[in-house]
Design a protein around this motif. Structure first.
Motif, mmCIF file in Angstrom:
data_model
loop_
_atom_site.group_PDB
_atom_site.id
_atom_site.type_symbol
_atom_site.label_atom_id
_atom_site.label_comp_id
_atom_site.label_asym_id
_atom_site.label_seq_id
_atom_site.Cartn_x
_atom_site.Cartn_y
_atom_site.Cartn_z
ATOM 1 N N PRO A 68 0.835 -1.206 0.000
ATOM 2 C CA PRO A 68 0.000 0.000 0.000
ATOM 3 C C PRO A 68 0.875 1.263 0.000
ATOM 4 N N ALA A 69 0.793 2.041 -1.047
ATOM 5 C CA ALA A 69 1.566 3.289 -1.130
ATOM 6 C C ALA A 69 0.807 4.394 -0.396
ATOM 7 N N PHE A 70 0.598 4.162 0.886
ATOM 8 C CA PHE A 70 -0.094 5.099 1.765
ATOM 9 C C PHE A 70 0.856 5.464 2.900
ATOM 10 N N LEU A 71 0.656 6.648 3.459
ATOM 11 C CA LEU A 71 1.526 7.112 4.527
ATOM 12 C C LEU A 71 0.957 6.843 5.916
ATOM 13 N N ALA A 72 -0.201 6.198 5.961
ATOM 14 C CA ALA A 72 -0.820 5.834 7.232
ATOM 15 C C ALA A 72 -1.748 4.650 6.988
ATOM 16 N N ALA A 73 -1.959 3.842 8.025
ATOM 17 C CA ALA A 73 -2.791 2.646 7.896
ATOM 18 C C ALA A 73 -4.249 2.970 8.197
ATOM 19 N N PRO A 98 2.080 -0.344 5.124
ATOM 20 C CA PRO A 98 2.105 0.830 4.234
ATOM 21 C C PRO A 98 3.453 1.525 4.301
ATOM 22 N N LEU A 99 3.626 2.538 3.486
ATOM 23 C CA LEU A 99 4.910 3.243 3.436
ATOM 24 C C LEU A 99 5.235 3.969 4.736
ATOM 25 N N GLY A 100 4.237 4.584 5.332
ATOM 26 C CA GLY A 100 4.528 5.370 6.519
ATOM 27 C C GLY A 100 3.647 4.970 7.684
ATOM 28 N N PRO A 101 4.077 5.403 8.863
ATOM 29 C CA PRO A 101 5.304 6.155 9.151
ATOM 30 C C PRO A 101 6.522 5.230 9.174
ATOM 31 N N ALA A 102 7.689 5.807 8.848
ATOM 32 C CA ALA A 102 8.924 5.032 8.808
ATOM 33 C C ALA A 102 10.100 5.997 8.820
ATOM 34 N N PRO A 103 11.257 5.565 9.335
ATOM 35 C CA PRO A 103 12.433 6.438 9.347
ATOM 36 C C PRO A 103 12.840 6.921 7.952
#
Length: 228
Positions: A68-73, A98-103
């Motif tokens: 999922p190219a989303f920044l939150a679930a 998903p992509l975010g959140p992540a370092p």
């Protein structure tokens, strides 16, 4: 893992928007990831435009990693995507985080801020699209804290729409806005019109984003999810 499943295709799933900038970024991200991993990368959308997730899976032999190219679930990640995959009858699709959140996303946000002219000591206003889903809002708060640690200040999220507080109600002429957005579009244009010192670009095809997509894919493969 069995050799036949060592290099499964990747399905990159985005929300979907009629603004041409959104699909362009997703396609660029798919191309860059395919070059990095050496595997086919397909694109599907959960809403607004096609190809749909079902359309994309029809041309992707299994097993498949869906990212999922989303920044939150939020709802689309936790409900829509699994339901759409389930409706196809496919049992060989594994959904990553998903992509975010992540370092890695934090690094990309910081780079975009610097490119917009931000310097340590300048006030940062963290701005996200907004959601009515508490899980998504929790992820946004986490992303704001991660960026705040790198900026040396406590960041509380603001929102472009749906949730509160509104970015436009908090921004000041000396602020630099850090948009928690993957691609350009209506939301970023609204931020760009605000009377602030600077607005960073969306994350786009930042090298750290490509690194994160590749990492999510490799973790799914290494976890032997396709052994069966």
């Amino acid at each position: 893992m069995r050799r036949s499943a060592v290099n499964p295709p990747l399905l990159l799933v985005a929300h979907g928007t009629r603004d041409p900038g959104g699909p362009r970024v997703v396609e660029e991200l798919a191309e860059a990831t395919s070059a990095r991993l050496g595997v086919p990368v397909h694109v599907g959308y959960v809403d607004v435009i096609g190809p749909t997730v079902a359309d994309a899976l029809a041309s992707a032999p299994g097993p498949v990693v869906a990212l999922p190219a989303f920044l939150a679930a939020g709802y689309h990640v936790r409900v829509d995507l699994p339901e759409q995959i389930g409706a196809t009858g496919r049992e060989d699709v594994t959904i990553t985080e998903p992509l975010g959140p992540a370092p890695e996303i934090t690094e990309a946000l910081l780079d975009r801020l610097r490119a917009a002219g931000w310097q340590p000591g300048d006030r940062v206003l963290f701005s996200a699209a907004g959601s009515s889903d508490e899980r998504a809002l929790s992820d946004v708060r986490t992303a704001a804290r991660l960026l705040g640690r790198r900026c040396g200040q406590w960041l509380t999220p603001s929102y472009i729409t749906t949730a509160s507080p509104a970015t436009e109600a908090l921004c000041g002429p000396d602020d630099f806005i850090a948009p928690y957005l993957l691609a350009p579009g209506l939301f970023h244009r609204r931020l760009a019109d605000l009377p602030v010192a600077g607005v960073a670009d969306p994350l786009g095809v930042h090298p750290a984003v490509i690194d994160l997509v590749a990492q999510r894919y490799r973790c799914a493969v290494q976890d032997d999810v396709f052994a069966a």
